[in-house]
Design a protein around this motif. Sequence first.
Motif, PDB file in Angstrom:
ATOM      1  N   ALA A  22       0.519  59.551  47.424  1.00  0.00           N
ATOM      2  CA  ALA A  22      -0.126  60.949  47.635  1.00  0.00           C
ATOM      3  C   ALA A  22      -1.506  60.843  47.916  1.00  0.00           C
ATOM      4  O   ALA A  22      -2.187  61.564  48.726  1.00  0.00           O
ATOM      5  N   GLN A  23      -2.140  59.919  47.438  1.00  0.00           N
ATOM      6  CA  GLN A  23      -3.518  59.747  47.869  1.00  0.00           C
ATOM      7  C   GLN A  23      -3.368  59.212  49.292  1.00  0.00           C
ATOM      8  O   GLN A  23      -4.641  59.720  49.817  1.00  0.00           O
ATOM      9  N   ILE A  24      -2.981  58.391  49.711  1.00  0.00           N
ATOM     10  CA  ILE A  24      -2.943  58.018  51.027  1.00  0.00           C
ATOM     11  C   ILE A  24      -2.630  59.149  52.043  1.00  0.00           C
ATOM     12  O   ILE A  24      -3.398  59.302  52.851  1.00  0.00           O
ATOM     13  N   LYS A  25      -1.451  59.944  51.608  1.00  0.00           N
ATOM     14  CA  LYS A  25      -1.359  61.149  52.456  1.00  0.00           C
ATOM     15  C   LYS A  25      -2.468  62.249  52.548  1.00  0.00           C
ATOM     16  O   LYS A  25      -2.500  62.763  53.684  1.00  0.00           O
ATOM     17  N   ILE A  30      -6.691  64.728  55.562  1.00  0.00           N
ATOM     18  CA  ILE A  30      -8.186  65.016  55.821  1.00  0.00           C
ATOM     19  C   ILE A  30      -8.805  64.497  56.955  1.00  0.00           C
ATOM     20  O   ILE A  30      -9.414  64.887  57.696  1.00  0.00           O
ATOM     21  N   LYS A  31      -8.358  63.281  57.267  1.00  0.00           N
ATOM     22  CA  LYS A  31      -8.757  62.297  58.466  1.00  0.00           C
ATOM     23  C   LYS A  31      -8.225  63.317  59.869  1.00  0.00           C
ATOM     24  O   LYS A  31      -8.967  63.649  60.567  1.00  0.00           O
ATOM     25  N   LYS A 106     -17.212  74.046  52.497  1.00  0.00           N
ATOM     26  CA  LYS A 106     -16.146  74.997  53.020  1.00  0.00           C
ATOM     27  C   LYS A 106     -14.853  74.720  52.785  1.00  0.00           C
ATOM     28  O   LYS A 106     -14.075  75.438  52.372  1.00  0.00           O
ATOM     29  N   LYS A 107     -14.374  73.491  52.608  1.00  0.00           N
ATOM     30  CA  LYS A 107     -13.108  72.773  52.551  1.00  0.00           C
ATOM     31  C   LYS A 107     -13.129  71.941  51.437  1.00  0.00           C
ATOM     32  O   LYS A 107     -12.292  71.199  51.329  1.00  0.00           O
ATOM     33  N   GLN A 112      -8.105  68.383  46.813  1.00  0.00           N
ATOM     34  CA  GLN A 112      -7.255  68.639  45.561  1.00  0.00           C
ATOM     35  C   GLN A 112      -5.947  69.286  45.938  1.00  0.00           C
ATOM     36  O   GLN A 112      -4.973  69.008  45.385  1.00  0.00           O
ATOM     37  N   ILE A 113      -6.104  70.587  46.705  1.00  0.00           N
ATOM     38  CA  ILE A 113      -4.840  71.140  47.146  1.00  0.00           C
ATOM     39  C   ILE A 113      -3.710  70.270  47.745  1.00  0.00           C
ATOM     40  O   ILE A 113      -2.650  70.152  47.478  1.00  0.00           O
ATOM     41  N   THR A 114      -4.277  69.373  48.600  1.00  0.00           N
ATOM     42  CA  THR A 114      -3.424  68.732  49.611  1.00  0.00           C
ATOM     43  C   THR A 114      -2.881  67.591  48.377  1.00  0.00           C
ATOM     44  O   THR A 114      -1.661  67.274  48.444  1.00  0.00           O
ATOM     45  N   PHE A 115      -3.587  66.945  47.638  1.00  0.00           N
ATOM     46  CA  PHE A 115      -3.116  65.743  46.787  1.00  0.00           C
ATOM     47  C   PHE A 115      -2.037  66.356  45.651  1.00  0.00           C
ATOM     48  O   PHE A 115      -0.878  65.887  45.456  1.00  0.00           O
ATOM     49  N   THR A 116      -2.273  67.569  45.200  1.00  0.00           N
ATOM     50  CA  THR A 116      -1.509  68.462  44.518  1.00  0.00           C
ATOM     51  C   THR A 116       0.002  68.529  45.064  1.00  0.00           C
ATOM     52  O   THR A 116       1.209  68.404  44.613  1.00  0.00           O
ATOM     53  N   GLN A 117       0.129  69.125  46.388  1.00  0.00           N
ATOM     54  CA  GLN A 117       1.025  69.318  47.462  1.00  0.00           C
ATOM     55  C   GLN A 117       1.959  67.919  47.528  1.00  0.00           C
ATOM     56  O   GLN A 117       3.118  68.004  47.442  1.00  0.00           O
ATOM     57  N   MET A 118       1.116  66.799  47.866  1.00  0.00           N
ATOM     58  CA  MET A 118       1.701  65.706  48.103  1.00  0.00           C
ATOM     59  C   MET A 118       2.505  64.831  46.908  1.00  0.00           C
ATOM     60  O   MET A 118       3.638  64.428  46.931  1.00  0.00           O
TER      61      MET A 118
END
Length: 130
Positions: A22-25, A30-31, A106-107, A112-118
């Motif tokens: 999840a961290q890599i994703k 973000i990239k 702004k983002k 955090q949201i992306t990590f939680t979703q992954m």
Amino acid sequence: MKVTSRINQNHISAMNEIFQRAQIKTCDAIKSDLQKSQTLPHGDTGELQRNIFVFKGNMKRGIVRIMHTNLPYPRRLYFHPEYNFRKDKNPNAGGLWFEPYLPNGKKGKMPQITFTQMVRKEMENVISKY
């Protein structure tokens, strides 16, 4: 009353693997968002935008980084937003391009949201196995 508990090391290892994936994703998301936002200076060749990558060297310790290759100028460009950046290729080009992803930006909630979703997505795969 006596309570006995046992730690299942296999489940802990599986959770650590889920968090690492999840961290890599999250870093990849973000990239790609950073590249799509067109805030990185493009220059003549586009090297700065093309050579951004996710460094997984300290992944076992929970550290994943978004980095540039060993180009001589990314740090100089990043910390000097007063430079005149070309805006013909990337209209939002400028310095401090990672600032929106920091907690007060702004983002700031995106990581955090992306990590939680992954993690949830990875957990669904594990739960469906049992």
